[in-house]
Design an enzyme around this catalytic site. Sequence first.
Site, PDB file in Angstrom:
ATOM      1  N   TYR A 112       3.307  -4.784  -2.586  1.00 45.07           N
ATOM      2  CA  TYR A 112       3.566  -3.488  -1.945  1.00 45.07           C
ATOM      3  C   TYR A 112       5.045  -3.123  -2.095  1.00 45.07           C
ATOM      4  CZ  TYR A 112       3.419   0.333   1.409  1.00 45.07           C
ATOM      5  OH  TYR A 112       3.514   1.564   2.005  1.00 45.07           O
TER       6      TYR A 112
ATOM      7  N   ASP B 208      -7.693  12.790   0.311  1.00 43.88           N
ATOM      8  CA  ASP B 208      -6.473  12.071   0.694  1.00 43.88           C
ATOM      9  C   ASP B 208      -5.376  13.094   0.946  1.00 43.88           C
ATOM     10  OD1 ASP B 208      -4.248  10.477   1.001  1.00 43.88           O
ATOM     11  OD2 ASP B 208      -4.772   9.113  -0.627  1.00 43.88           O
TER      12      ASP B 208
ATOM     13  N   HIS C 121      -7.098   8.434   2.501  1.00 40.31           N
ATOM     14  CA  HIS C 121      -6.147   7.422   2.052  1.00 40.31           C
ATOM     15  C   HIS C 121      -6.673   6.000   2.259  1.00 40.31           C
ATOM     16  CE1 HIS C 121      -2.226   6.545   0.501  1.00 40.31           C
ATOM     17  NE2 HIS C 121      -1.904   5.780   1.523  1.00 40.31           N
TER      18      HIS C 121
ATOM     19  N   SER D 296      -1.159   2.845  -2.480  1.00 38.26           N
ATOM     20  CA  SER D 296      -0.196   3.778  -1.920  1.00 38.26           C
ATOM     21  C   SER D 296       1.177   3.515  -2.560  1.00 38.26           C
ATOM     22  CB  SER D 296      -0.162   3.651  -0.393  1.00 38.26           C
ATOM     23  OG  SER D 296       0.492   4.744   0.203  1.00 38.26           O
TER      24      SER D 296
END
Length: 700
Positions: free
Chosen positions: A476, A639, A674, A556
């Site tokens: 991430y 989203d 999302h 994301s």
Amino acid sequence: MRSLLVALLAATPVVAAAWDYPDTHRGDVVDDYHGTQVADPYRWLEDTDSEVTADWVTRQNAITDQVLAEIDTREGFRERLTELWNYERFGVPTVNDDLLLYERNDGLQNQAVLYLQTGLDGKPRVLIDPNTLSADGTVALAGYALSPNGRFLAYALAESGSDWRSIRVRDVASGRDLLETLTDVKFSDIDWTRDSLGFFYSRYPSKDGTFDDLANQSLWYHRVGRLQSEDVQVYARPDKPEWGFDAAVTRGGRYVAISTWRGAEEKNQLFRLDLGDGDTPNFDGPVTPVVDGFVARYDVIGSSEHTVYVFSTENAPRGQVIAINLAKPAKTHWRTVIPQGEETIESVEFAGGRLVVVSMRDAAHRMRVYSTAGKLEREIALPGLGTVGSVAGQADDSTLFYSYESFLRADTIYRTDLNTGKRAAWQSPDIDFNADDYVTEQVFYTSKDGTRVPMFITYKKGMKPTGDHRTLLYGYGGFNVSLTPYFRIHRLAWLERGGVFALANLRGGGEYGEAWHAAGTRENKQNVFDDFIAAGEYLVESGWTAPEHLAIQGGSNGGLLVGAVSNQRPDLFAAAQPAVGVMDMLRFHKFTIGWAWVPDYGSSDDAEGFDYLHAYSPLHNIKPGTDYPATLVTTADHDDRVVPGHSFKYIAAMQHAHAGDDPVVIRIETKAGHGAGKPTSKRIAEAADVYAFLWRYTGG
């Protein structure tokens, strides 16, 4: 910068593709960024509601279905994931006197059901079942708060994965909703006044039914049983349209601590409102500053009469706990309760008149109990390298509930007596998987600039680093988000087939405090990609895998990560799965809440920001004629956080440039957002497709 209408022109691929990708029109939009001309041929795909985009989505899903249909393990993954997913799971209960409020999913329910019971041995009853609110399970419970007297439940619903919420009020005794429905709600908490007659929430102004401009959030008070039009605006700052607000009512009910946030920045202000000591809250008093200026984090933990306990990072980048008396809020009266230590504080809960602190040591959690004077009373032992997912208790009750999970063990809910330290499992999952057959180890590797980075590796016991294991690397690296060992049911299917799973703790996260976070932001963002590439190189050099067997995954901000490193090192990875990624780094701040990410990313509106964003932006660094990893992009048509146009433009550019034989395709979910609130049926279907794709294209 100029904005042009898109002229849709048929595109001729740079190279002959192995797959018959849909023709995607290339427009002639060119933007001027501080003297640099940047083409944006797929600008038209930002209009996700147009008929031409809808047709493109249909054609893209068709080729993706064709690719997935040819993978022989797809049905096997789907069947096994359905079996694994079918286990009873619970959320940590919210405790209100003798009432326990918690979520439970019996296994394959699309949405968890909210239950209420009296006492630990009471019979639970259904309070809200979101599965009855839509035929396809796409309406989700997205937050709730029980009134202090237990009479009312304020709860939020989200449809089709949207971040927008509607708030309703349910009478707990009858199970029926009152008449009011609150709308225009997004990024809002719910906090009741102590009289149980109303609550605070935040909302945005409605613009003729549209919500394109996420600005001018304000704080409101809703009185139960009244229309939203009668709500009281408690605090607004039209002069600061980027500010947002959260409210926390002190235990005695006298004060409201108002947190003022500004996008995703890890800094906030703190204000107070004196509601008075009468039976009816007084909203006419001034909102006065306690912490003025965005200098650090100030998160309200809990309160005791006039005192609020606050987690702060001011002069303490790894976190500390301070006490502020709202009757005398001047900084000279503040008291440090728990000073900064060597470990990074992840969360703090005020329970049983104590402070329960969850901290991190090398990206794994520790849990300790302190008195309000700052004295360490005890450490709560955890079963191993894992994560404390949620902690809940009452200010004046010694019973504490918390969840523990790891890569191999699903959430177990524990109940601990803070007076004695005795612990017992309240709810334990029963999964058709033998975790004892697998092991997780933590390693440390060296990044490009010499930084020592931790990584967890999970695999079946007895496996040796022979260089040929299919390996999935996850990351991430942003927004101060810490990746501790956490459970995801779909990863078990990967491990059972003989795969290796690795998770790298990249800079940009919060594992080692604010310095670690800052080292992966703005002009330092390349450090995140270097850390991830070095993790892949470590897995290869240590013999776990080889480039032809290595897959990467992230969602994301992690989708941005996967896109960037696929561009920078396509030779290192066999397959890539960027999910709901931020792919256009020059325009991300122009959509929905994207402007809020500028503190982490920077902005192309600034010349210096443009330079470093343009240097790594996944969309803008795809090179024609390159053999890219097999790529499965995933996104959703609803989203409204990372808008699907990011993924649409990215895959169009990939298909135009890709020179390899392996597919680069996109899976576009409908009636989803999302990720939050996605029905179980959709989760299983997507996971089966993703893991079958990654397994197929890491076979060498």
